[in-house]
Design a protein around this motif. Structure first.
Motif, mmCIF file in Angstrom:
data_model
loop_
_atom_site.group_PDB
_atom_site.id
_atom_site.type_symbol
_atom_site.label_atom_id
_atom_site.label_comp_id
_atom_site.label_asym_id
_atom_site.label_seq_id
_atom_site.Cartn_x
_atom_site.Cartn_y
_atom_site.Cartn_z
ATOM 1 N N TYR A 127 -0.322 39.606 -1.318
ATOM 2 C CA TYR A 127 0.799 39.708 -0.387
ATOM 3 C C TYR A 127 0.990 41.132 0.122
ATOM 4 C CZ TYR A 127 5.751 40.131 0.896
ATOM 5 O OH TYR A 127 6.929 40.428 1.536
ATOM 6 N N ARG A 131 0.731 42.686 3.894
ATOM 7 C CA ARG A 131 1.799 43.456 4.543
ATOM 8 C C ARG A 131 1.252 44.752 5.122
ATOM 9 N NH1 ARG A 131 7.307 44.319 1.520
ATOM 10 N NH2 ARG A 131 7.879 44.815 3.666
ATOM 11 N N LYS A 268 4.923 37.259 5.308
ATOM 12 C CA LYS A 268 6.081 36.482 4.858
ATOM 13 C C LYS A 268 5.790 34.986 4.875
ATOM 14 C CE LYS A 268 9.610 39.866 6.167
ATOM 15 N NZ LYS A 268 10.812 40.149 7.000
ATOM 16 N N LEU A 269 5.125 34.536 5.939
ATOM 17 C CA LEU A 269 4.776 33.117 6.011
ATOM 18 C C LEU A 269 3.776 32.755 4.920
ATOM 19 C CD1 LEU A 269 4.442 32.594 9.878
ATOM 20 C CD2 LEU A 269 6.299 31.817 8.388
ATOM 21 N N GLN A 271 3.482 34.183 1.999
ATOM 22 C CA GLN A 271 4.186 34.173 0.718
ATOM 23 C C GLN A 271 4.987 32.889 0.543
ATOM 24 O OE1 GLN A 271 7.323 37.122 0.177
ATOM 25 N NE2 GLN A 271 6.612 37.528 -1.907
ATOM 26 N N ARG A 272 5.529 32.377 1.632
ATOM 27 C CA ARG A 272 6.378 31.192 1.544
ATOM 28 C C ARG A 272 5.578 29.894 1.510
ATOM 29 N NH1 ARG A 272 11.409 29.636 5.646
ATOM 30 N NH2 ARG A 272 11.960 27.654 4.643
ATOM 31 N N PHE A 273 4.543 29.804 2.364
ATOM 32 C CA PHE A 273 3.822 28.532 2.508
ATOM 33 C C PHE A 273 2.410 28.560 1.926
ATOM 34 C CE2 PHE A 273 6.751 28.764 6.183
ATOM 35 C CZ PHE A 273 7.541 27.660 5.887
ATOM 36 N N SER A 324 -4.745 37.631 7.993
ATOM 37 C CA SER A 324 -4.800 36.800 6.783
ATOM 38 C C SER A 324 -6.228 36.571 6.328
ATOM 39 C CB SER A 324 -4.110 35.453 7.048
ATOM 40 O OG SER A 324 -2.765 35.641 7.436
#
Length: 401
Positions: A127, A131, A268-269, A271-273, A324
């Motif tokens: 992550y 960033r 952020k996406l 980390q969440r999905f 990514s």
């Protein structure tokens, strides 16, 4: 945010932006170069293809070299070659000289493309690496938004030659930034001797890693769509759509905003999905928007607003895909991060260069070949994702990656 993350991005961003700047800032000059040097469109586009090919192939040298001697010395070498190549471009008087000088520029620029990625891997993973990669992309994204306008301004006060003298000056400033603000991130105890055996063993490991190859080439076809657009946009926007150089620069910047904005939320996406799901949805979106654009263009609705809108949407998807895939491709290969970064960069740059060369054979000054080539890149990325089962999860919930 870890201490030093922002500072790292402010140093690595300008370094990594040297290559894109050498591309974007002279795009408004392509028609002038064609006329001034009495070269055809295909020959003028060869100045881009030559840059991309050496830009990609030379990364195979810098990555392993940085694994052995550290990250900073290869950066110094690359920036020196880039400065010499830029000055040579600035004094060129024929298209052959310019193409040869662009080859040298590409050799130099390769160092400051591949090594920042290895530096990121030295300091962070997962992550946090995403960033930092996104922050570096933020700096790089300024280039396509502002560089064409800067190039237009430089042409107005001088000529297309002035652009290359400006690039040499920018590289000199970046060299000072590297000397005084960038620490060495690869400790001597972590350095890997470079010889034929370790190079080929490392390369074999990477080429046989389906995850590394799949993610690299998915990102590669995303980048290739940019490269095709870059090579043809000035001719299409000024010739086919009748824009002035300033209008072209603004239109080019608008197309870059989608990539810039979405790249900042990629971490952020992820980390969440989950990073794989972000890649799956983004590649699918890229395919969706580009196939619609191709269909509308073939039906006669390929107007400037339509082209700009769907390219904006497609680029927004790529803003999620490219950082990514870059990070995830390197995740398992920290012990050979320099080689992995260089091989990945080489594969991506060569893919882009070959796509420019292939698309130029069909380019007729209209928007259709441009849109078709970008759509082809979206199809290739999507097919790779499906063949390699990227994002496919088993019943136990473990990702294919």
């Amino acid at each position: 945010m870890k201490p030093g993350l922002l500072r790292s991005s402010l140093v690595l961003g300008p370094l990594a932006a040297v290559g894109p700047l050498a591309i974007d800032i002279y795009l408004p000059a392509l028609p002038a170069i064609e006329a001034d040097l009495n070269a055809g469109i295909a020959s003028t586009q060869m100045t881009l293809t030559a840059f991309f090919l050496t830009f990609g192939l030379s990364q195979l040298v810098y990555g392993p070299l940085s694994d052995q001697v550290g990250r900073k010395l290869p950066i110094y070498i690359g920036l020196f070659l880039f400065i010499v190549g830029s000055i040579s471009c600035g004094i060129s008087t024929n298209i052959e000289w310019l193409i040869a000088s662009r080859l040298l520029q590409g050799v130099g620029a390769a160092a400051v493309m591949v090594i920042p990625r290895a530096i990121i891997r030295d300091m962070y993973t997962g992550y946090e690496a995403t960033r930092l990669m996104a922050l570096v992309m933020l700096v790089i994204s300024v280039s396509p938004m502002l560089a064409p306008l800067a190039g237009t301004g430089l042409i107005a006060i001088g000529s297309w030659h002035t652009i290359f003298f400006f690039l040499s000056g920018a590289a000199i400033l970046t060299l000072f930034l590297t000397v005084f603000m960038l620490p060495e991130t690869l400790e001597p105890t972590h350095r890997v001797p470079v010889n034929a055996k370790t190079f080929f063993e490392g390369t074999k490991t990477l080429l046989s890693d389906a995850t590394f190859m799949g993610l690299t080439l998915i990102g590669g076809f995303g980048l290739a769509s940019f490269f095709v657009f870059i090579a043809s946009a000035s001719f299409v926007y000024t010739g086919h759509f009748g824009l002035s150089l300033v209008q072209f620069s603004i239109a080019f910047a608008v197309n870059a905003i989608g990539f810039f904005a979405s790249s900042q939320v990629a971490a952020k996406l992820g980390q969440r999905f989950g990073m794989t799901q972000v890649i799956v949805y983004a590649v699918t979106g890229f395919l969706f928007f580009e196939l619609i654009l191709l269909s509308l263009t073939l039906l006669g609705f390929g107007t400037l607003p339509v082209v700009m809108f769907f390219l904006f949407c497609g680029n927004a998807c790529l803003g999620l895909v490219i950082p990514s895939t870059m990070v995830m491709a390197l995740d398992k290969h920290g012990d050979i991060a320099g080689l992995a970064s260089s091989l990945g960069g080489t594969l991506q740059m060569v893919t882009g260069g070959l796509m420019i060369a292939a698309a130029s054979q069909f380019f007729d000054g209209t928007v259709t070949p441009l849109v078709a080539a970008i759509a082809f890149c979206s199809v290739a990325a999507f097919v790779l994702m499906k063949v390699l089962r990227i994002g496919r999860e088993t019943v136990t919930g473990t990702s294919a990656l």
